[in-house]
Design an enzyme around this catalytic site. Sequence first.
Site: not given
Ligand code: 8YV
Length: 328
Positions: A159-161, A181, A242-243, A272, A290
């Site tokens: 995607g964008r990132i 995907r 990402a996550r 986290e 994060h």
């Molecule tokens: C944010 C992030 O700082 O934008 C996201 O999804 O993971 C982070 O970079 C965070 O979500 C702020 O709510």
Amino acid sequence: MPARKPKVIVTRKLPEPVELRMAELFDVEVNADDRPMSRAALAEAMGRAEVIASTITDRLDAELFAAAGPRLKLVANFGAGVDHIDVNAATARGVTITNTPGVLTEDTADLTLSLIMAVARRVVEGANILQAGQFTGWSPTWMLGRRIHGKKLGIIGMGRIGQAVARRARAFGLSIHYHNRKPVSPRIAEALGATYWESLDQMLARADIISVNCPHTPGTYHLLSARRLKLLQPHAIVVNTARGEIIDEAALADLLAKGAIAGAGLDVFEFEPTVNPRLLAMPNVVLLPHMSSATVEGRIEMGERVIINIRTWMDGHRPPDRVIPAML
Ligand code: 8YV
């Protein structure tokens, strides 16, 4: 007649210019002590607000939406990821969800490249040695890392990132491979020199560096499972901005401990803010709290997106950054 100001409850302290503008536009309440709101406090807020401006530290689940007050119409999330919000439950209850895409792309990509470099070239390890007073002079065989130039980067999520990571990585001489995907448009693929791998397994087995840049959804939970992580080559590095939930963190720690992969750079964690203690003790791992979108500019722009989404909703229009269940 002055426009009616909707009741907006902001769950965390936001950058000052954002809070000031919100106070001008909305009947706003800010959680000024900047600690995550308790579940009871969130329930209370959702009982009387028209809009909740949430962040990743608020778990807004189906039960909270079911108990929300009739006035609640919009959750304008400060952040791109919405995996902490039950979007289906919100939608079923008539609550619109918005996020802040686009404005944290470049910052997140910058930090992704920082982690790749930090792990491959042992940047943090070197800095720590120096600060500990252990630098006794140059040596031809000391602090050797691995070259970036000419290596294969496998991006999960284009995607964008992911695309912003690819643009930067090309400048470092990496070849770009990706799993998504579906393939990106031929124009984008050509501009990035990117090779599409329909099979994630095959890409994992060939890449030198893996960067996780997809959202966390039910479909990407533990996408890098123990089985898939075992496909990586022994010199491979895994980077995740990402996550945490996308990687089986315990399995990753097992492989790192055994030396079955070379290193990892993690800005996000499965549980986290708890970080697997085994990872904390490893020298070939760079861990960040994060912070990939943590720039002054980015956080102000995120706040501006939140304001735009609330304003558009107030004016009776569809907010630009609406998240709908079909997108997840
Ligand atoms: C944010 C992030 O700082 O934008 C996201 O999804 O993971 C982070 O970079 C965070 O979500 C702020 O709510």
